[in-house]
Design a protein around this motif. Structure first.
Motif, PDB file in Angstrom:
ATOM      1  N   VAL A  82      -3.215 -14.210   8.685  1.00  0.00           N
ATOM      2  CA  VAL A  82      -2.604 -14.700  10.146  1.00  0.00           C
ATOM      3  C   VAL A  82      -3.114 -16.200  10.243  1.00  0.00           C
ATOM      4  CG1 VAL A  82      -4.554 -13.632  11.566  1.00  0.00           C
ATOM      5  CG2 VAL A  82      -2.443 -14.292  12.613  1.00  0.00           C
ATOM      6  N   ASN A  83      -4.226 -16.464   9.653  1.00  0.00           N
ATOM      7  CA  ASN A  83      -4.989 -17.817   9.845  1.00  0.00           C
ATOM      8  C   ASN A  83      -4.584 -18.564   8.651  1.00  0.00           C
ATOM      9  OD1 ASN A  83      -7.136 -16.018  11.807  1.00  0.00           O
ATOM     10  ND2 ASN A  83      -6.109 -17.817  12.649  1.00  0.00           N
ATOM     11  N   SER A  84      -3.553 -18.212   7.613  1.00  0.00           N
ATOM     12  CA  SER A  84      -3.611 -18.703   6.339  1.00  0.00           C
ATOM     13  C   SER A  84      -2.180 -19.344   6.289  1.00  0.00           C
ATOM     14  CB  SER A  84      -3.940 -17.901   5.225  1.00  0.00           C
ATOM     15  OG  SER A  84      -5.224 -17.450   5.608  1.00  0.00           O
ATOM     16  N   SER A  85      -2.000 -20.406   5.696  1.00  0.00           N
ATOM     17  CA  SER A  85      -0.822 -21.030   5.232  1.00  0.00           C
ATOM     18  C   SER A  85      -0.604 -20.405   3.585  1.00  0.00           C
ATOM     19  CB  SER A  85      -0.907 -22.694   4.970  1.00  0.00           C
ATOM     20  OG  SER A  85      -1.857 -22.797   3.917  1.00  0.00           O
ATOM     21  N   MET A  86       0.962 -20.387   3.288  1.00  0.00           N
ATOM     22  CA  MET A  86       1.081 -20.027   2.150  1.00  0.00           C
ATOM     23  C   MET A  86       0.186 -20.492   0.782  1.00  0.00           C
ATOM     24  SD  MET A  86       3.210 -18.327   0.336  1.00  0.00           S
ATOM     25  CE  MET A  86       4.873 -17.802   1.086  1.00  0.00           C
ATOM     26  N   GLU A  87      -0.164 -21.979   0.969  1.00  0.00           N
ATOM     27  CA  GLU A  87      -0.964 -22.526   0.191  1.00  0.00           C
ATOM     28  C   GLU A  87      -2.444 -22.069   0.041  1.00  0.00           C
ATOM     29  OE1 GLU A  87      -1.126 -26.672   1.359  1.00  0.00           O
ATOM     30  OE2 GLU A  87      -2.046 -27.271  -0.596  1.00  0.00           O
ATOM     31  N   ASP A  88      -2.731 -21.841   1.225  1.00  0.00           N
ATOM     32  CA  ASP A  88      -4.116 -21.033   1.384  1.00  0.00           C
ATOM     33  C   ASP A  88      -4.078 -19.654   0.490  1.00  0.00           C
ATOM     34  OD1 ASP A  88      -4.904 -22.960   3.185  1.00  0.00           O
ATOM     35  OD2 ASP A  88      -4.659 -21.856   4.803  1.00  0.00           O
ATOM     36  N   VAL A  89      -3.190 -19.070   0.773  1.00  0.00           N
ATOM     37  CA  VAL A  89      -2.856 -17.509   0.274  1.00  0.00           C
ATOM     38  C   VAL A  89      -2.849 -17.582  -1.513  1.00  0.00           C
ATOM     39  CG1 VAL A  89      -1.355 -15.531  -0.128  1.00  0.00           C
ATOM     40  CG2 VAL A  89      -2.148 -16.216   2.271  1.00  0.00           C
ATOM     41  N   THR A  90      -2.088 -18.803  -1.703  1.00  0.00           N
ATOM     42  CA  THR A  90      -1.907 -18.991  -2.996  1.00  0.00           C
ATOM     43  C   THR A  90      -3.234 -19.216  -3.793  1.00  0.00           C
ATOM     44  OG1 THR A  90       0.291 -19.730  -2.736  1.00  0.00           O
ATOM     45  CG2 THR A  90      -0.534 -20.188  -4.905  1.00  0.00           C
ATOM     46  N   ASP A 110      -7.305  -9.912  12.396  1.00  0.00           N
ATOM     47  CA  ASP A 110      -7.285 -10.005  13.884  1.00  0.00           C
ATOM     48  C   ASP A 110      -6.686 -11.471  14.414  1.00  0.00           C
ATOM     49  OD1 ASP A 110      -8.639  -7.517  14.434  1.00  0.00           O
ATOM     50  OD2 ASP A 110     -10.251  -8.172  13.436  1.00  0.00           O
ATOM     51  N   ILE A 111      -6.287 -11.359  15.415  1.00  0.00           N
ATOM     52  CA  ILE A 111      -5.740 -12.519  16.244  1.00  0.00           C
ATOM     53  C   ILE A 111      -6.800 -13.058  17.201  1.00  0.00           C
ATOM     54  CG2 ILE A 111      -3.836 -13.664  17.740  1.00  0.00           C
ATOM     55  CD1 ILE A 111      -2.131 -11.831  16.387  1.00  0.00           C
ATOM     56  N   VAL A 112      -7.456 -13.980  16.889  1.00  0.00           N
ATOM     57  CA  VAL A 112      -8.669 -14.447  17.598  1.00  0.00           C
ATOM     58  C   VAL A 112      -8.189 -15.582  18.640  1.00  0.00           C
ATOM     59  CG1 VAL A 112     -10.946 -15.234  17.624  1.00  0.00           C
ATOM     60  CG2 VAL A 112     -10.327 -13.782  15.997  1.00  0.00           C
ATOM     61  N   PRO A 113      -8.556 -15.301  20.157  1.00  0.00           N
ATOM     62  CA  PRO A 113      -8.112 -16.542  20.815  1.00  0.00           C
ATOM     63  C   PRO A 113      -8.848 -17.734  20.566  1.00  0.00           C
ATOM     64  CG  PRO A 113      -8.892 -14.440  22.203  1.00  0.00           C
ATOM     65  CD  PRO A 113      -9.202 -14.222  20.608  1.00  0.00           C
ATOM     66  N   GLY A 114      -8.075 -18.718  20.450  1.00  0.00           N
ATOM     67  CA  GLY A 114      -8.673 -20.194  20.285  1.00  0.00           C
ATOM     68  C   GLY A 114      -8.550 -20.349  18.646  1.00  0.00           C
ATOM     69  N   GLU A 115      -8.162 -19.362  18.086  1.00  0.00           N
ATOM     70  CA  GLU A 115      -8.164 -19.629  16.462  1.00  0.00           C
ATOM     71  C   GLU A 115      -6.500 -19.970  16.191  1.00  0.00           C
ATOM     72  OE1 GLU A 115     -10.235 -19.655  12.869  1.00  0.00           O
ATOM     73  OE2 GLU A 115     -11.096 -18.159  14.257  1.00  0.00           O
ATOM     74  N   ALA A 116      -6.299 -20.991  15.371  1.00  0.00           N
ATOM     75  CA  ALA A 116      -5.130 -21.374  15.112  1.00  0.00           C
ATOM     76  C   ALA A 116      -4.440 -20.259  14.438  1.00  0.00           C
ATOM     77  CB  ALA A 116      -5.108 -22.829  14.585  1.00  0.00           C
ATOM     78  N   ILE A 117      -3.405 -19.820  14.779  1.00  0.00           N
ATOM     79  CA  ILE A 117      -2.447 -18.928  13.935  1.00  0.00           C
ATOM     80  C   ILE A 117      -1.204 -19.964  13.345  1.00  0.00           C
ATOM     81  CG2 ILE A 117      -0.518 -17.123  14.099  1.00  0.00           C
ATOM     82  CD1 ILE A 117      -1.786 -16.394  16.559  1.00  0.00           C
ATOM     83  N   LYS A 118      -1.146 -19.606  11.693  1.00  0.00           N
ATOM     84  CA  LYS A 118      -0.231 -20.372  11.160  1.00  0.00           C
ATOM     85  C   LYS A 118       0.731 -19.592  10.834  1.00  0.00           C
ATOM     86  CE  LYS A 118      -3.871 -23.118   8.968  1.00  0.00           C
ATOM     87  NZ  LYS A 118      -4.670 -23.426   7.834  1.00  0.00           N
ATOM     88  N   LYS A 119       2.059 -20.325  10.607  1.00  0.00           N
ATOM     89  CA  LYS A 119       3.423 -19.594  10.683  1.00  0.00           C
ATOM     90  C   LYS A 119       3.785 -18.741   9.340  1.00  0.00           C
ATOM     91  CE  LYS A 119       5.872 -23.861  10.233  1.00  0.00           C
ATOM     92  NZ  LYS A 119       5.172 -24.312   9.070  1.00  0.00           N
ATOM     93  N   ASP A 120       3.004 -19.273   8.364  1.00  0.00           N
ATOM     94  CA  ASP A 120       3.739 -18.583   7.025  1.00  0.00           C
ATOM     95  C   ASP A 120       3.624 -17.036   6.988  1.00  0.00           C
ATOM     96  OD1 ASP A 120       4.122 -21.212   6.351  1.00  0.00           O
ATOM     97  OD2 ASP A 120       2.745 -21.196   4.827  1.00  0.00           O
ATOM     98  N   PHE A 121       2.790 -16.477   7.529  1.00  0.00           N
ATOM     99  CA  PHE A 121       2.872 -14.938   7.364  1.00  0.00           C
ATOM    100  C   PHE A 121       2.797 -14.410   8.996  1.00  0.00           C
ATOM    101  CE2 PHE A 121       0.910 -16.428   3.648  1.00  0.00           C
ATOM    102  CZ  PHE A 121       1.681 -15.822   2.757  1.00  0.00           C
TER     103      PHE A 121
END
Ligand SMILES: NC(=O)C1=CN([C@@H]2O[C@H](COP(=O)(O)OP(=O)(O)OC[C@H]3O[C@@H](n4cnc5c(N)ncnc54)[C@H](O)[C@@H]3O)[C@@H](O)[C@H]2O)C=CC1
Ligand SMILES: Nc1nc(=O)c2c([nH]1)NC[C@@H]1CN(c3ccc(C(=O)N[C@@H](CCC(=O)O)C(=O)O)cc3)CN21
Length: 286
Positions: A82-90, A110-121
Motif C-alpha cells: 500500500v505504501n509502495s510503487s511498482m518500482e519499489d515492489v520490483t 496497514d493504512i496509517v494516517p499520515g503515511e502516503a498511499i501510492k496508487k500502484d496497488f
C-alpha cells in the motif's frame, strides 16, 4: 524449500513470526531470538514488513536471508504494497530472489494516517499477481476469521479472498483470534466458497497489559468471556497474567490441533521465552 509443498506433506505445519527490530542496533538481539526459537525446529519463520504500520525498518530481506543461511530454517518474507510503487515492489522482489528467499506473504499492509498511499496497488491480490508475473516466489496470503475490518461482512471478505487465490496464493495464514469457534465457522464458509488451500491458524499469546490494547486495535479480534475473565482477574498482576496468557494460548492451540488444523503460526512478538514455554506444552501434538 517451497512452503506450500510443506503443507502437502506435513500436518500440522508449525511456524513462528518475528518482526525486525526498530533500530539497526537491535539486529544482534533478533539473531539471539531466532537461535532460541530454533530449538523448537519450526517448519518456517516469517518476518514482517512494516508491521503494525511501522515502516521505519527495511531489514526484512536481510533477516529472512539469515534465517536460512545461519540457522537452516525456511524463511517467509512478508511484503506489503500500500505504501509502495511498482518500482519499489520490483526492487524488493529482486532482492528476495538474490537472497535465495523462496516464499513471500503478499499483503496490502496497514493504512496509517499520515503515511502516503501510492496508487500502484490497492489490494493484496494485485501484489500477488505482480509477484507471480515477475518471479518464481511461492505466494502466501492473509485471511480474517472475523472478516477484515474494512469489509461490510464476512461473506464479502471471503468473496474478496477468492481474488487472492486466483492470483496465485497457495497457503493462507489467519489474523490472530481468541475464539476458536469463530475460526471453525470461518473454515466451513471458506471451503463452501470453493477455497481449498491450507489455512494456518495465527495465534498470539497475550502476556502483558500493554499488548491487549494494541493487539485488539490491530486485529479487531473479539474477546470471548473466558479471555476477558482472565484479563480481569490478572491485569494488575504481571506474573499471573504472563502465566495465564501462556496457558490461554496453549489451550487454544491444543484445541485447534485436536480439530486437525493445517498449521499453527505463532506470533512470537520477538519473545522466545514465551514461545518456548508454549512449545513445551504443545510439542506432544506436533
Ligand atoms: N505487515 C505485516 O507483516 C502484516 C500485515 N497484516 C495486515 O493485514 C491487513 C490487510 O492485508 P491484506 O489481507 O493483505 O489486505 P487485502 O487487500 O487482502 O484486504 C484488505 C481489504 O480489502 C478488501 N479487498 C481485498 N481484495 C479486494 C479486491 N480485489 N477488491 C475489493 N476489495 C478487496 C478485503 O475484503 C479487505 O476488507 C493489513 O491491515 C495488513 O497490514 C497482516 C499480517 C502481517
Ligand atoms: N493489522 C495488522 N497488521 C499487522 O502488521 C499484523 C496483523 N494485523 N496481524 C498479524 C500480525 C501481528 N503483527 C504485529 C502485532 C503487533 C505488533 C506490535 O505490537 N508492535 C509494537 C512493537 C512491540 C515491541 O517492540 O515489543 C509497535 O509499537 O509497533 C507488531 C506486529 C503483525 N501482523
Amino acid at each position: 524449500m517451497k512452503i506450500p509443498e510443506l503443507f502437502e506433506h506435513k500436518k500440522p505445519v508449525f511456524s513462528f513470526e518475528i518482526f525486525p527490530p526498530k533500530r539497526q542496533s537491535g539486529l544482534d538481539k533478533i539473531y539471539d531470538t531466532i537461535e532460541k526459537l530454533s530449538v523448537c525446529q519450526p517448519d518456517f519463520i516469517s518476518v514482517t514488513y512494516g508491521a503494525g504500520g511501522n515502516m521505519a525498518d527495511n531489514s526484512t530481506c536481510e533477516i529472512a536471508s539469515n534465517i536460512k543461511k545461519r540457522f537452516g530454517i525456511e524463511p517467509l518474507a512478508h511484503l506489503t504494497c500500500v505504501n509502495s510503487s511498482m518500482e519499489d515492489v520490483t526492487e524488493m522482489i529482486g532482492r528476495f530472489a538474490k537472497a535465495d528467499i523462496e516464499n513471500v506473504l503478499a499483503l496490502r499492509g496497514d493504512i496509517v494516517p499520515g503515511e502516503a498511499i501510492k496508487k500502484d496497488f490497492s489490494h493484496a491480490n494485485e501484489l500477488a499477481i505482480e509477484v507471480q508475473r515477475n518471479s518464481g516466489l511461492q505466494i502466501l496470503g492473509a485471511c480474517y476469521p472475523e472478516g477484515h475490518y474494512e469489509s461490510k461482512n464476512l461473506r464479502e471478505d471471503i468473496q474478496n479472498l477468492k481474488y487472492k487465490i486466483g492470483a496465485g496464493v497457495k497457503v493462507l495464514i489467519t489474523q490472530l483470534f481468541f475464539d476458536n469457534q469463530l475460526f471453525y465457522e470461518f473454515l466451513v464458509q471458506v471451503r463452501n466458497a470453493g477455497i481449498h488451500v491450507p489455512v494456518s491458524a495465527g495465534i498470539m499469546p497475550i502476556v502483558n497489559k500493554k499488548q491487549i490494547e494494541k493487539t485488539v486495535a490491530l486485529s479487531g479480534a473479539s474477546l470471548p468471556h473466558e479471555f476477558t475473565k482472565m484479563i480481569g482477574l490478572y491485569e494488575n498482576d504481571p506474573e499471573e497474567l504472563y502465566n495465564h496468557g501462556i496457558q490461554y494460548a496453549v489451550d487454544q492451540i491444543r484445541d485447534l490441533l485436536e480439530h486437525g488444523v493445517d498449521g499453527i503460526h505463532l506470533y512470537t512478538m520477538n519473545n522466545p521465552d514465551v514461545s518456548l514455554a508454549i512449545y513445551e506444552k504443545i510439542k506432544d501434538l506436533l
